[in-house]
Scaffold this active site. Sequence first.
Site, PDB file in Angstrom:
ATOM      1  N   HIS A  46       0.852  -1.190   0.000  1.00 26.73           N
ATOM      2  CA  HIS A  46       0.000   0.000   0.000  1.00 26.73           C
ATOM      3  C   HIS A  46       0.889   1.242   0.000  1.00 26.73           C
ATOM      4  CE1 HIS A  46      -3.878  -1.910   1.855  1.00 26.73           C
ATOM      5  NE2 HIS A  46      -3.348  -2.680   0.931  1.00 26.73           N
ATOM      6  N   GLU A  48       1.045   3.800   1.993  1.00 24.88           N
ATOM      7  CA  GLU A  48       1.614   4.131   3.299  1.00 24.88           C
ATOM      8  C   GLU A  48       2.799   3.224   3.641  1.00 24.88           C
ATOM      9  OE1 GLU A  48      -2.958   4.581   3.813  1.00 24.88           O
ATOM     10  OE2 GLU A  48      -1.577   3.399   2.584  1.00 24.88           O
ATOM     11  N   CYS A  76      -6.201   1.996   5.876  1.00 26.82           N
ATOM     12  CA  CYS A  76      -6.805   0.725   6.258  1.00 26.82           C
ATOM     13  C   CYS A  76      -6.212   0.286   7.607  1.00 26.82           C
ATOM     14  CB  CYS A  76      -6.531  -0.322   5.179  1.00 26.82           C
ATOM     15  SG  CYS A  76      -4.811  -0.900   5.137  1.00 26.82           S
ATOM     16  N   CYS A  79      -2.355  -0.388   7.515  1.00 30.85           N
ATOM     17  CA  CYS A  79      -1.548   0.827   7.399  1.00 30.85           C
ATOM     18  C   CYS A  79      -1.628   1.670   8.671  1.00 30.85           C
ATOM     19  CB  CYS A  79      -1.964   1.625   6.168  1.00 30.85           C
ATOM     20  SG  CYS A  79      -1.546   0.761   4.636  1.00 30.85           S
TER      21      CYS A  79
END
Length: 142
Positions: A46, A48, A76, A79
């Site tokens: 992701h 992040e 999410c 993260c």
Amino acid sequence: MKEALKEACKSLQEIEVPIGAVIVKDNKIIARGHNNREKSQNAIKHAEINAIEKACKKLKSWRLENATIYVTLEPCPMCAGAIANARIECLVYAAKEQTGKDNLCNEILSSDRLNHKTKIIHDSTYEKEASSLLTDFFKNRR
């Protein structure tokens, strides 16, 4: 946040979910990241996570204290956990996660189980732009 949006556009060009992140420390961008799960075939890549990995490498430390992460979408749970574990001081996000109304990101980052608390700011200045990137991406995929 403009720089995080640029990162989201990189994801879009790679036909990835358009989410971007940048990490700032001492008023300088120290890391950038965007989603690349499809390209890497790695579930955790992701925006992040990618930005956090780069920042840790640059600072030669897993502790990103006194840093702020700017993300185009509310993180999410994975993260949010990474942000807390990296001890990032502040999270600023543009668009709210629409699939869940449970305030889970905030719950994770403010959990009593953690010895570090991350300040959370929903900055709606670029919310429409960040949301449109996501809406258009999924509309075109269907």
